[in-house]
Scaffold this motif. Structure first.
Motif, mmCIF file in Angstrom:
data_model
loop_
_atom_site.group_PDB
_atom_site.id
_atom_site.type_symbol
_atom_site.label_atom_id
_atom_site.label_comp_id
_atom_site.label_asym_id
_atom_site.label_seq_id
_atom_site.Cartn_x
_atom_site.Cartn_y
_atom_site.Cartn_z
ATOM 1 N N THR A 37 2.947 -4.179 -5.678
ATOM 2 C CA THR A 37 2.327 -2.983 -5.606
ATOM 3 C C THR A 37 1.408 -2.479 -5.263
ATOM 4 O OG1 THR A 37 1.091 -3.276 -7.978
ATOM 5 C CG2 THR A 37 2.660 -1.871 -7.661
ATOM 6 N N ASP A 38 0.620 -3.534 -3.689
ATOM 7 C CA ASP A 38 0.059 -3.438 -2.647
ATOM 8 C C ASP A 38 0.968 -3.383 -1.402
ATOM 9 O OD1 ASP A 38 -1.742 -4.467 -1.210
ATOM 10 O OD2 ASP A 38 -2.979 -4.324 -2.602
ATOM 11 N N ILE A 51 -12.144 -3.824 -0.303
ATOM 12 C CA ILE A 51 -11.339 -2.897 -0.991
ATOM 13 C C ILE A 51 -12.603 -2.396 -1.122
ATOM 14 C CG2 ILE A 51 -9.444 -3.623 -1.842
ATOM 15 C CD1 ILE A 51 -10.530 -3.698 -4.565
ATOM 16 N N HIS A 103 -9.210 -7.396 -8.269
ATOM 17 C CA HIS A 103 -9.043 -6.699 -7.537
ATOM 18 C C HIS A 103 -11.018 -6.317 -8.452
ATOM 19 C CE1 HIS A 103 -6.265 -5.884 -4.711
ATOM 20 N NE2 HIS A 103 -6.509 -4.639 -4.238
ATOM 21 N N CYS A 136 -10.622 -9.633 -3.568
ATOM 22 C CA CYS A 136 -10.741 -8.876 -2.826
ATOM 23 C C CYS A 136 -12.026 -8.161 -1.783
ATOM 24 C CB CYS A 136 -10.027 -7.373 -2.672
ATOM 25 S SG CYS A 136 -7.826 -8.021 -3.008
ATOM 26 N N ARG A 187 -0.980 3.508 -3.532
ATOM 27 C CA ARG A 187 -1.723 3.759 -5.027
ATOM 28 C C ARG A 187 -1.143 5.102 -5.556
ATOM 29 N NH1 ARG A 187 -8.095 3.655 -2.072
ATOM 30 N NH2 ARG A 187 -8.057 1.569 -2.217
ATOM 31 N N THR A 203 -3.526 -1.441 -10.028
ATOM 32 C CA THR A 203 -2.262 -0.496 -9.917
ATOM 33 C C THR A 203 -1.261 -1.799 -11.020
ATOM 34 O OG1 THR A 203 -1.157 -2.984 -8.161
ATOM 35 C CG2 THR A 203 -2.002 -0.748 -7.589
ATOM 36 N N GLY A 243 5.125 -2.903 -0.251
ATOM 37 C CA GLY A 243 4.610 -2.720 -0.875
ATOM 38 C C GLY A 243 5.306 -1.203 -1.369
ATOM 39 N N THR A 300 1.925 -6.883 0.243
ATOM 40 C CA THR A 300 2.685 -7.783 -0.002
ATOM 41 C C THR A 300 3.750 -8.299 1.129
ATOM 42 O OG1 THR A 300 3.159 -6.191 -2.017
ATOM 43 C CG2 THR A 300 4.951 -7.511 -1.734
ATOM 44 N N SER A 347 -3.462 2.177 1.101
ATOM 45 C CA SER A 347 -3.053 1.498 0.042
ATOM 46 C C SER A 347 -2.033 2.381 -0.703
ATOM 47 C CB SER A 347 -3.911 1.134 -0.385
ATOM 48 O OG SER A 347 -4.176 -0.086 0.334
ATOM 49 N N GLN A 405 -1.031 -6.063 -8.568
ATOM 50 C CA GLN A 405 -2.287 -7.045 -8.720
ATOM 51 C C GLN A 405 -3.094 -5.674 -10.280
ATOM 52 O OE1 GLN A 405 -4.071 -4.333 -7.653
ATOM 53 N NE2 GLN A 405 -3.906 -3.089 -6.158
#
Length: 957
Positions: free
Chosen positions: A211-212, A569, A133, A565, A843, A96, A227, A215, A841, A93
């Protein structure tokens, strides 16, 4: 047929997809016939990973021993072996994905500087990035909200989107789903997921990492995926296996069926509570039994989506005929679905297992008939509250001390009511270009295109210059006022948002039906509640419009604000300024209600302390009530036009009403149309200019995209392990410090280090945008690390926010300023923390920021899986206290210096090392800690300074 197929164990076999020519696949039944292991009894998720290990065998990255080890997985074995998992594709996303692309571009620049062809840095598997995002709820409760929010998004993020377009032309196999299409996980479920892939004539299952952390939603479609940090994803897209320890697999036997009036959201909140209590962190969870088979794919996906909330690596549902029906209904071709079915049948993987079929590490039972309407909150998704107990629970928490995770309000404060002269948002926003539109003039599904170019620059200037809480007095803008009353428990945000629930037509149609009944009863949303609807895909708008329900949602203020989102978020946008000023000045514990998956402190909005997760229809119900301190099972929501009380049971839709509309949500032609030709459907994206070339032309004055310093002194030699001596603690943290606390997110305060940096670069506070949008600029992000307004550093008792005490000066300052002062004296830094450090998350900036601040090690009582891995991936040592040691038991206050001893002799996974504590009074104490470098490949990553230098050296060599 592939050029050089291996024939290990004679597993390369033929199968016949229905209507297709015979095709090749690597056969798991054939592997069992060869005597390699009892494969038919393995959990389905383990077998799918095993297929990847078998197919990608090359005797280098993946050996025969790797295959044998996984084929002989034992339910109760000690987990010491690492699995090299090569995935079929990577999912990103934008929050990320932009830093991932920045890192790849930096690797190309480094290769170019060393005289190599920069194209050596290239994704080796397909990479999809979904921009979801970046949209914020600046405007809501307007028919023009979607247009205005989209235009704001593009105005704010032009530099990032130009960079993404450069990446699309620079890298092969890197595609972007532009803004306004949907949320990454719902787009993945409805469109990107293929179920089965073919390369060089060999068929294989769709697998991925993203990368979330959510996932895992794709597990509901029978696809293995989870993720990872952006750092791991970069390695995966550059041909490195994703390494992880062989997991325990927890089997959850579902029986029975959901009762009428109970939603999939209620089910997932109960599962989250159950599995958190069962401590499934880092484990695979696999659902089986008749109850699992009776669930729709969208119900399964709702459960799988929440795997990070219950702590599992995956929440997996095997493939069955229901999976095939969903694929067909969402626009996949019959030929593709037939091949999908035939492949899984040939592998012996088709169908939901029943009790006794598989040996799991642990088995849990859940009878679906016991599920009741619930919410979760006010701070964690696993804290489920029965709907009938919401009022009493909240009232108890108000008076519970803050040390016990309450709000510490006195009994006198509980009676406090504040009258606010709030701007009449509707009329004020109409003056700013909102206005009403005739819905008949907007073709369904083409709203973005229809609304394009209808807002003028003057409107955008009006939008950006509207009053905010910090400049109310200076504002000359006159807007009508309406008095509202606020108290503890008042709801100020009600958002139907996030992939978790908006992917599920049953709960979205229930929300629309409830809205219809509420309007028919004459109910309206309480004043002061900021309402919004942010569907996970445009398909939701299509079926809500087709069924006539969107009109009722609009009447209650739940107009579509964007396809992203948003609130879940932290992109909830501003509250009305007088309202927010009153909340802050009176320290009111107000609430948000949302259909999302995360409700950590300060995530939804920095001024909203209590946040509750719930189903979309319940979001509307609480918005009608206007307060969280209500028992909706007994108290009325409001009154009808005649003054009669209206109860939740009066407007709750029946199961039959929902089922009668479900067919509208599954029209293959609609999915095919809406997921075709994104550029044409989004003119704003088409107009974004882009550059060309293999190497990024970094702009020194850009405040969005900067070349990171990871390769500034790069050479071909790896480093050596050294003890850490004379370290200072940058912060001491308690339990459950999340990556939402650590990683920069949300709004950038003007007086913060990041805000001061941007102002120094000529950026006005009105143009700061969010931390998430500036993740491609390490200068902003390192300044925002550990800067969350709710983070509590135990070195500075009684305070919140990113502050610390610099030693030995004893001065209190921001964590960033202290880190820079320590860097000036070459003082290494450590972070010390309690349990579940890094939950949240996936991150990468929670690890990258710590690295750039000079943190050499994090010593905690326990770690969340992804964050521990990310720390290693950035060259930061995660260490775990032993024997019940903690900050409290060791009586640490931040005045100490620390040595980490035992590294110089060489590093092995999970070895014991010694933490030497030198106290201010001259005494010393040595305690053992476990080095949480868990696998041999992680040793290599650490010695190379992280995954990125390791991979670049591999490529250049």
């Amino acid at each position: 047929m592939m050029d050089s197929p291996h024939q290990l164990f004679d597993t390369l076999q033929r199968f016949t997809p229905m209507g297709n020519q015979p095709a090749w696949f690597y056969s798991l039944p054939k592997l069992e016939e060869a005597g390699i292991g009892p494969i038919a009894q393995l959990p389905v998720s383990i077998r799918l990973v095993l297929e990847s290990v078998l197919r990608n065998y090359d005797d280098q990255r993946i050996t025969e021993d790797d295959i044998r080890t996984l084929a002989n997985w034992q339910p109760q074995a000690e987990r010491t072996a690492e699995i090299p998992f090569v995935v079929a594709r990577i999912l990103l996303q934008d929050f990320t994905g932009v830093p991932v692309l920045v890192d790849l571009a930096a690797m190309r620049s480094a290769a170019d500087r060393m005289g190599h062809d920069p194209s050596i840095v290239e994704p080796l598997v397909p990479v999809d990035l979904v921009v979801d995002h970046s949209v914020q709820v600046d405007f809501s409760q307007l028919d023009a909200a979607l247009r205005l929010n989209m235009q704001m998004e593009f105005a704010r993020n032009q530099a990032r989107y130009q960079f993404l377009k450069w990446g699309m032309q620079a890298f092969n196999g890197f595609s972007v789903v532009p803004p306004g299409i949907g949320i990454v996980h719902q787009v993945n479920l409805e469109y990107l997921a293929r179920g089965i892939l073919v390369k060089d004539g060999v068929y294989y299952p769709d697998t991925l990492v993203g990368t979330d952390s959510h996932t895992t939603m794709i597990n509901g479609l029978g696809i293995v995926g989870w993720g990872v940090g952006g750092i791991e994803a970069e390695a995966g897209m550059l041909g490195q296996p994703i390494y992880f320890l062989t997991p325990d697999v927890v089997g959850v036997h579902l029986s029975g069926m959901l009762q009428p009036g109970v939603t999939a959201t209620d089910l997932v909140l109960r599962i989250t509570e159950l599995l958190r209590q069962a401590k499934v962190v880092g484990k695979f969870v696999e659902f089986y039994g008749e109850g699992a088979a009776n669930l729709t794919v969208t119900d399964r996906a709702t459960i799988s989506n929440m795997a990070p909330e219950y702590g599992a690596t995956m929440g997996f549902f095997p493939v069955d005929e229901e999976t095939c029906r969903y694929l067909l209904a969402t626009g996949r071709s019959a030929e593709q679905v037939n091949a999908f079915r035939a492949y899984f049948q040939a592998q012996g993987l088709f169908g939901i297992p029943q009790p006794g079929d598989i040996a799991y590490s642990e088995q849990l039972e859940l009878d679906l008939t016991t599920i009741e309407p619930s919410v979760a909150g006010p701070k964690r998704p696993q804290d489920r509250i029965a709907l009938s107990a919401v009022k009493s629970t909240f009232q108890a928490l108000l008076q519970t001390p803050t040390s016990q995770n309450g709000y510490g309000q006195s009994s006198e404060a509980l009676q406090q009511t504040v009258t606010v002269q709030m701007s009449a948002l509707q009329s004020g926003l109409e003056m700013a270009g909102g206005g009403k539109q005739d819905p008949d003039t907007i073709p369904v599904g083409d709203a973005l295109q229809s609304q394009h170019n209808t807002a003028t620059l003057t409107e955008m200037e009006m939008i950006q210059n509207r009053p905010t809480p910090d400049r109310l007095e200076a504002s000359s803008v006159e807007t009508p006022k309406q008095p509202i009353e606020l108290h503890h428990g008042s709801i100020v945000i009600a958002a139907i948002t996030s992939c978790t629930n908006t992917s599920n037509p049953s709960v979205m149609l229930a929300a629309g039906l409830l809205a219809k009944k509420a309007v028919e009863h004459g109910l309206t949303v309480a004043p002061g509640v900021k309402t919004s609807l942010a569907p996970g895909s445009r398909v939701v708008t299509e079926y809500l419009t087709k069924t006539g329900l969107q009109a009722y949602l609009d009447q209650l203020g739940f107009q579509t604000v964007g396809y992203g989102c948003t609130t879940c978020i932290g992109n909830s946008g501003p509250l009305e300024p007088h309202l927010e000023a009153a909340i802050t000045s009176h320290d009111l514990v107000v609430a948000s209600v949302l259909s999302g998956n995360r409700n950590f402190e300060a995530r939804v909005h920095q001024s909203v302390k209590a946040n509750f997760l719930m189903s979309p229809p319940l979001v509307i119900a609480f918005a009608l009530a206007g307060r969280i301190d209500i028992d909706l099972s007994q108290e009325p929501l409001g009154t009808d036009r005649r003054g009669n009380p209206v109860y939740l049971s009066d407007i709750w839709p029946s199961s039959e009403e929902i089922k009668s509309l479900l067919q509208a949500a599954y029209d293959a032609a609609t999915y095919q149309r809406l997921y075709r030709d994104f550029a044409r459907q989004n003119p704003l994206w088409s107009e974004v200019p882009s550059r060309t070339g293999k190497v990024c032309a970094w702009e020194a004055d850009s405040t969005y995209i900067q070349e990171p310093p990871y390769f500034d002194s790069f050479n071909m030699a790896a480093g050596t392990a050294e003890d850490i001596k004379g370290a200072r603690s940058l912060a001491l943290f308690g339990d459950s410090v999340t990556t939402d606390h650590i990683s920069p997110a949300g709004a950038i305060k003007p007086d913060s280090p990041a805000g001061l940096y941007l102002q120094d670069k000529g950026v006005k506070p009105i143009d700061f945008n969010s931390y998430g949008s500036r993740r491609g600029n390490h200068e902003v992000m390192m300044r925002g690390t550990f800067a969350n307004v709710r983070i509590k550093n135990l070195m500075v008792p009684g305070t919140e926010g990113g502050v610390t005490v610099h030693q030995p000066s004893g001065e209190m300052m921001t964590i960033y300023d202290a880190a820079m002062r320590y860097q000036a004296t070459s003082t290494p830094l450590v972070i010390l923390a309690g349990q579940e450090y890094g939950t949240g998350s996936s991150r990468d900036w929670a690890a990258k920021g710590a690295k750039l601040l000079g943190v050499k090690a994090v010593i905690a009582q326990s770690f969340e899986r992804i964050h521990r891995s990310n720390l290693v991936g950035m060259g930061v040592l995660p260490c775990q206290f032993q024997s019940g040691d903690s900050i409290q038991s060791l009586q640490l206050d931040g005045s100490e210096t620390f040595d980490l001893i035992g590294l110089e002799a060489g590093i092995t996974p999970r070895q014991d090392v010694s933490l030497v504590i030198h106290r201010a009074d001259g005494s010393a104490q040595t305690v053992p800690v476990i080095l949480r470098i868990d696998t041999p490949i992680e040793v290599d990553y650490y010695l190379h300074g992280g995954i990125l230098p390791y991979v670049l050296r591999q490529l250049l060599a």
